[in-house]
Design a protein around this motif. Structure first.
Motif, short mmCIF file in Angstrom:
data_model
loop_
_atom_site.label_atom_id
_atom_site.label_comp_id
_atom_site.label_asym_id
_atom_site.label_seq_id
_atom_site.Cartn_x
_atom_site.Cartn_y
_atom_site.Cartn_z
N CYS A 58 11.63 -2.73 -3.97
CA CYS A 58 10.37 -2.85 -4.70
C CYS A 58 10.44 -1.98 -5.96
O CYS A 58 10.88 -0.84 -5.91
CB CYS A 58 9.22 -2.40 -3.80
SG CYS A 58 7.66 -2.18 -4.67
N CYS A 61 7.89 1.21 -5.23
CA CYS A 61 8.01 2.18 -4.14
C CYS A 61 9.40 2.20 -3.47
O CYS A 61 9.65 3.04 -2.63
CB CYS A 61 6.95 1.91 -3.08
SG CYS A 61 7.31 0.50 -2.01
N ASN A 63 10.58 0.20 -1.32
CA ASN A 63 10.61 -0.49 -0.04
C ASN A 63 11.45 -1.76 -0.23
O ASN A 63 11.66 -2.21 -1.36
CB ASN A 63 9.18 -0.85 0.35
CG ASN A 63 9.07 -1.51 1.71
OD1 ASN A 63 9.99 -1.41 2.54
ND2 ASN A 63 7.96 -2.17 1.94
N CYS A 70 6.64 -5.07 -3.45
CA CYS A 70 6.61 -5.37 -2.02
C CYS A 70 5.18 -5.73 -1.60
O CYS A 70 4.23 -5.55 -2.36
CB CYS A 70 7.12 -4.19 -1.22
SG CYS A 70 5.98 -2.80 -1.14
N CYS A 73 2.64 -2.73 -1.92
CA CYS A 73 2.24 -2.40 -3.29
C CYS A 73 1.37 -3.49 -3.90
O CYS A 73 0.51 -3.23 -4.73
CB CYS A 73 3.47 -2.17 -4.17
SG CYS A 73 4.32 -0.63 -3.80
ZN LIG Z 1 6.36 -1.33 -2.93
#
Ligand SMILES: [Zn+2]
Length: 199
Positions: A58, A61, A63, A70, A73
């Protein structure tokens, strides 16, 4: 030796390089894949190919995500004032499974480990500092693992973030020292979140 035997032993070699898979298990898996329907076996290789071509980090973040942002988010219902810092995407999954946290995350993609040659610049720390600088967070929750390296990492981060007007907390020690988030059950994680303390 026939070429078929060569293909089988190549698969066994590959499988036995996976974490937690010994030679015996690799052989069992290989023979299982020979026994099941062809489309079932090929679905596995497709899944491996998809995960490597479609999944990325992502942009906000870090992820795992199949899109630029993601699911977390991109979700407008998450509490954008709280940011929870974890070591790995799988730690994020454990916290999500607890259902006790509705804020956002930042995945470091590791922890500071000088003995293993992992230095702060190899993690997503610059991006974290930038997020906190430009974001509207009121609380940063350190959810690194309760290990020597995890604690060291969250101490380092709280120093890096000390210039910003945010409260820095860490998970309560419901999680036994040395254990990892990945293996803690969801009640323990929920307790650790509710009982979090100022760092
Ligand atoms: Zn994210």
């Amino acid at each position: 030796m026939s070429s078929h035997a060569g293909a089988v032993s190549q698969l066994v070699d590959r499988l036995s390089q996976l974490p937690g898979i010994g030679r015996k298990s690799a052989e069992r898996l290989a023979f299982h894949l020979l026994r099941v329907r062809e489309d079932e076996a090929l679905a596995l290789s497709d899944a491996i190919r998809r995960v490597r071509t479609d999944v990325r980090y992502c942009a906000a973040c870090f992820n795992l995500s199949e899109k630029e942002l993601c699911q977390i988010c991109a979700d407008p219902n998450r509490d954008a004032a709280r940011l929870c810092v974890v070591e790995q995407p799988r730690d994020l999954l454990s916290l999500e499974a607890s259902g006790a946290y509705k804020g956002l995350y930042h995945v470091l993609l590791g922890r500071i480990a000088p003995l293993d040659g992992v230095t702060p610049d190899q993690l997503t720390i610059d991006a974290l500092v930038e997020r906190v600088r430009t974001g509207k967070f009121s609380e940063i929750i350190m959810a690194t693992n309760p290990t020597v390296e995890g604690d060291g990492t969250s101490l380092y981060l709280s120093n890096q973030l000390s210039e910003f007007p945010v409260e820095i907390t860490r998970l309560a020690r419901g999680i036994t020292a040395g254990s990892v988030l990945e293996y803690a059950n969801r009640e323990i994680i929920a307790d650790a979140l509710t009982g979090r303390q100022k760092l």
